[in-house]
Design an enzyme around this catalytic site. Structure first.
Site, PDB file in Angstrom:
ATOM      1  N   ASP A  46       0.843  -1.203   0.000  1.00  0.00           N
ATOM      2  CA  ASP A  46       0.000   0.000   0.000  1.00  0.00           C
ATOM      3  C   ASP A  46       0.872   1.244   0.000  1.00  0.00           C
ATOM      4  O   ASP A  46       1.543   1.549   0.986  1.00  0.00           O
ATOM      5  CB  ASP A  46      -0.893  -0.006   1.247  1.00  0.00           C
ATOM      6  N   LYS A  76      -2.610   5.895  -4.360  1.00  0.00           N
ATOM      7  CA  LYS A  76      -3.742   6.781  -4.040  1.00  0.00           C
ATOM      8  C   LYS A  76      -3.585   8.155  -4.686  1.00  0.00           C
ATOM      9  O   LYS A  76      -2.462   8.654  -4.844  1.00  0.00           O
ATOM     10  CB  LYS A  76      -3.860   6.977  -2.517  1.00  0.00           C
TER      11      LYS A  76
HETATM   12  N1  LIG Z   1      -5.333   6.206   3.887  1.00  0.00           N
HETATM   13  C1  LIG Z   1      -4.796   6.942   4.823  1.00  0.00           C
HETATM   14  O1  LIG Z   1      -5.177   8.103   5.058  1.00  0.00           O
HETATM   15  C2  LIG Z   1      -3.692   6.360   5.653  1.00  0.00           C
HETATM   16  C3  LIG Z   1      -3.247   7.021   6.804  1.00  0.00           C
HETATM   17  C4  LIG Z   1      -2.230   6.433   7.557  1.00  0.00           C
HETATM   18  C5  LIG Z   1      -1.694   5.207   7.155  1.00  0.00           C
HETATM   19  N2  LIG Z   1      -2.130   4.610   6.001  1.00  0.00           N
HETATM   20  C6  LIG Z   1      -1.567   3.312   5.541  1.00  0.00           C
HETATM   21  O2  LIG Z   1      -1.567   2.393   6.616  1.00  0.00           O
HETATM   22  C7  LIG Z   1      -0.241   1.895   6.821  1.00  0.00           C
HETATM   23  C8  LIG Z   1      -0.035   1.573   8.281  1.00  0.00           C
HETATM   24  O3  LIG Z   1      -0.329   2.687   9.107  1.00  0.00           O
HETATM   25  P1  LIG Z   1       0.751   3.451   9.990  1.00  0.00           P
HETATM   26  O4  LIG Z   1       2.073   3.340   9.355  1.00  0.00           O
HETATM   27  O5  LIG Z   1       0.207   4.809  10.253  1.00  0.00           O
HETATM   28  O6  LIG Z   1       0.697   2.736  11.399  1.00  0.00           O
HETATM   29  P2  LIG Z   1       0.755   1.251  11.981  1.00  0.00           P
HETATM   30  O7  LIG Z   1       0.925   0.237  10.925  1.00  0.00           O
HETATM   31  O8  LIG Z   1      -0.391   1.146  12.908  1.00  0.00           O
HETATM   32  O9  LIG Z   1       2.054   1.318  12.886  1.00  0.00           O
HETATM   33  C9  LIG Z   1       3.317   1.514  12.340  1.00  0.00           C
HETATM   34  C10 LIG Z   1       4.290   1.731  13.498  1.00  0.00           C
HETATM   35  O10 LIG Z   1       4.330   0.567  14.305  1.00  0.00           O
HETATM   36  C11 LIG Z   1       5.658   0.058  14.357  1.00  0.00           C
HETATM   37  N3  LIG Z   1       5.578  -1.391  14.290  1.00  0.00           N
HETATM   38  C12 LIG Z   1       5.308  -2.164  13.207  1.00  0.00           C
HETATM   39  N4  LIG Z   1       5.300  -3.452  13.519  1.00  0.00           N
HETATM   40  C13 LIG Z   1       5.562  -3.519  14.853  1.00  0.00           C
HETATM   41  C14 LIG Z   1       5.696  -4.589  15.759  1.00  0.00           C
HETATM   42  N5  LIG Z   1       5.564  -5.855  15.354  1.00  0.00           N
HETATM   43  N6  LIG Z   1       5.975  -4.293  17.067  1.00  0.00           N
HETATM   44  C15 LIG Z   1       6.124  -3.006  17.470  1.00  0.00           C
HETATM   45  N7  LIG Z   1       6.012  -1.950  16.656  1.00  0.00           N
HETATM   46  C16 LIG Z   1       5.728  -2.203  15.347  1.00  0.00           C
HETATM   47  C17 LIG Z   1       6.379   0.650  13.179  1.00  0.00           C
HETATM   48  O11 LIG Z   1       7.749   0.847  13.442  1.00  0.00           O
HETATM   49  P3  LIG Z   1       8.924   0.155  12.537  1.00  0.00           P
HETATM   50  O12 LIG Z   1       8.721   0.588  11.110  1.00  0.00           O
HETATM   51  O13 LIG Z   1      10.164   0.710  13.143  1.00  0.00           O
HETATM   52  O14 LIG Z   1       8.770  -1.322  12.723  1.00  0.00           O
HETATM   53  C18 LIG Z   1       5.695   2.007  13.044  1.00  0.00           C
HETATM   54  O15 LIG Z   1       6.257   2.948  13.924  1.00  0.00           O
HETATM   55  C19 LIG Z   1       0.647   3.041   6.296  1.00  0.00           C
HETATM   56  O16 LIG Z   1       1.957   2.626   6.029  1.00  0.00           O
HETATM   57  C20 LIG Z   1      -0.121   3.435   5.068  1.00  0.00           C
HETATM   58  O17 LIG Z   1       0.135   2.533   4.007  1.00  0.00           O
HETATM   59  C21 LIG Z   1      -3.130   5.164   5.265  1.00  0.00           C
END
Ligand SMILES: NC(=O)c1ccc[n+]([C@@H]2O[C@H](COP(=O)([O-])OP(=O)(O)OC[C@H]3O[C@@H](n4cnc5c(N)ncnc54)[C@H](OP(=O)(O)O)[C@@H]3O)[C@@H](O)[C@H]2O)c1
Length: 279
Positions: A46, A76
């Site tokens: 994504d 997107k």
């Molecule tokens: N459509 C939208 O408006 C929108 C908005 C926000 C996000 N998104 C999408 O959703 C995806 C995920 O959301 P997000 O990046 O905001 O947050 P998330 O996936 O909820 O959390 C990511 C965070 O958690 C850490 N993490 C990952 N795996 C872990 C584990 N096993 N144990 C502990 N910590 C862990 C990562 O650090 P490390 O990288 O250091 O592991 C990072 O800091 C984004 O990458 C994006 O593609 C979309």
């Protein structure tokens, strides 16, 4: 190798239920992260124009050694590019950066508060799907009123709505509306941006299963029937997250996770967010 289950979308296309997000992964780092993730078993990626890493993502997809047809790539349309003609232009620019012949899923990133140009963007999306360069079309951060508008104007339903969902913000009402329409909920920030792994109730449940808190949360998303895209740039955590496919939570523990909801949004609210000053 374990593979993620696939969901059949309302247009008949298949999508892996578990993928990974690349927000905040730099363009320079993206290709290597994708190669690592694909070697672990991930097949769905994504990204977004807004993430400014489409060049690296495209390189990773082309060089990862897995057939393009076996990968699922989402990107997107950013908020400043709404409108009919503008959406086509923005799509061409994304495709140029990605260096791919087609993408599997194109999403309108946000509805953009105070504007109705998302409706024209959706009309362009319908045409893009007809062209075959986009296999499926969907939305992100859309609420009920936005969905009603685009479906009312075109008769075409998005295949999914990518929305903020994590233990403290579960959007149960919107999820029910989506399911009633045959639109999949896809959870963004599924780990609460990494904060939800610190919740005592989840840490305790993780101990019970001999799993990590992140695995408990991802497993809960999977058993709740959501598409889920946790982000990690760390090979060990990418693997850990993928291994959430390998165990099962008891129904009582799924219910305990459901009960953690506090209706606490962590990020922007689609009712007020425009993002027009960004990017
Ligand atoms: N459509 C939208 O408006 C929108 C908005 C926000 C996000 N998104 C999408 O959703 C995806 C995920 O959301 P997000 O990046 O905001 O947050 P998330 O996936 O909820 O959390 C990511 C965070 O958690 C850490 N993490 C990952 N795996 C872990 C584990 N096993 N144990 C502990 N910590 C862990 C990562 O650090 P490390 O990288 O250091 O592991 C990072 O800091 C984004 O990458 C994006 O593609 C979309």
């Amino acid at each position: 190798m374990t593979t993620a289950p696939t969901f059949i979308l309302n247009d008949g296309k298949a999508m892996p239920q578990l993928g990974f997000g690349v927000w905040q992964i730099s363009d320079a780092a993206a290709a290597a992260v994708i190669k690592t993730a694909v070697s672990i078993g991930y097949r769905s990626i994504d990204t977004a124009a807004y993430y400014k890493n489409e060049i690296g993502v495209g390189r990773g997809v082309r060089e990862c050694g897995v057939d393009r047809k076996d990968l699922f790539v989402t990107t997107k349309l950013w908020n400043t590019r709404h409108g009919y003609d503008e959406a086509f232009k923005a799509f061409d620019e994304s495709m140029e950066r990605l260096g791919l012949d087609y993408i599997d899923l194109y999403l309108i990133h946000w509805p953009v508060a105070g504007s109705e140009k998302y409706v024209d963007a959706w009309k362009a999306f319908v045409k893009l799907r007809e062209s075959g360069r986009v296999k499926s079309i969907g939305v992100s951060n859309f609420m009920e009123e936005h969905l009603e508008r685009i479906i009312g104007e075109t008769g075409v339903k998005p295949v999914l709505d990518q929305i903020e969902i994590h233990p403290f913000f579960q959007q149960k009402g919107l999820t029910t509306i989506l399911r009633d329409q045959g639109i999949f909920p896809e959870a963004w920030s599924p780990l609460g941006k990494g904060k939800s792994v610190e919740l005592p109730a989840i840490i305790e449940m993780a101990r019970k299963y001999g799993k990590s808190p992140a695995q408990i949360i991802i497993r809960w998303h999977l058993q709740s029937g959501r598409i889920v895209i946790p982000k990690s740039a760390n090979p060990g955590r990418l693997r850990e997250n993928f291994e959430a496919l390998d165990f099962v939570l008891d129904d009582a523990d799924v219910a305990a996770m459901d009960a953690l909801d506090r209706n606490e949004r962590m990020d922007m609210d689609p009712r007020t967010f425009t993002g027009l000053d960004l990017m």
